[in-house]
Design a protein around this motif. Structure first.
Motif: not given
Length: 211
Positions: A100-107, A129-143
């Motif tokens: 199961v995945n509860i969106v934006d609720v990693p625990p 790891g669910g800690a900083a989704p905004a950073l993951a999106k930032f890296i995606r835009k870089k790639l």
């Protein structure tokens, strides 16, 4: 906590999606690209989701979530802000051995969805790891500007020829891969086009003196 990265084959698998807003629409698009069967449960739905249901692309039950919605499902995703419902879905899914995945609720999640850079069959997954989704999106835009369409086109090109490549003697095969997986060949695909690049690749594979 460290997550184990994995790519799932969801073809013809049934995914329960609780919620029918913007986030759910994004999930539906990704799941349908993987040829999953999508079952949506929500009292209200975006017009786009309603249209998908009307066309038979997905199944939509226009009501609240019920425990028996979990029957026959392979994966569960909940995109709802109702905290009590989030906990209930997570608990009931786990009781039945469902991921199961509860969106934006990693625990409450057994798995989390990474930010993706995609070109054809190439997928680069980025997670914090669910800690900083905004950073993951930032890296995606870089790639994204770096991984152009030619990368996906190369994968598609090689896919059909791979059996013949594997039949080559080892030394020749290794030399061939050096030619294929190179910036020069990627540039050729981008500038000269797929057809010309594929002709070159076949000459390398089947020619007497390819390199």
């Amino acid at each position: 906590m460290k997550y184990y990265p994995i790519f799932l084959n969801l073809k013809e698998r049934t995914v329960l999606l609780v919620g029918a807003g913007e986030i759910s629409l994004q999930k539906i698009r990704g799941l349908r690209e993987c040829e999953a069967r999508v079952h949506v449960v929500a009292p209200e739905a975006l017009p786009e989701i309603q249209q998908l249901a009307q066309s038979g692309t997905i199944e939509w039950n226009q009501r609240d979530y019920r425990t028996d919605d979990l029957a026959g499902k392979n994966l569960v995703i909940a995109a709802t802000d109702d905290k009590d419902l989030q906990k209930r879905i997570a608990s009931e899914a786990r009781e039945r051995g469902l991921w199961v995945n509860i969106v934006d609720v990693p625990p409450l999640c057994d798995f989390i969805a990474p930010a993706l850079v995609s070109q054809g069959d190439i997928q680069i997954a980025i997670s914090t790891g669910g800690a900083a989704p905004a950073l993951a999106k930032f890296i995606r835009k870089k790639l994204e500007p770096i991984i152009g369409p030619e990368y996906g086109q190369l994968v598609q090109m090689v896919q059909g020829l791979r059996p013949d490549i594997l039949k080559l003697p080892k030394a020749r095969r290794l030399s061939l891969w050096d030619c294929i997986v190179s910036q020069q060949f990627l540039d050729q695909i981008r500038t000269a086009g797929v057809q010309q690049a594929e002709t070159q690749l076949k000459e390398w594979i089947y020619g007497k003196h390819p390199f």
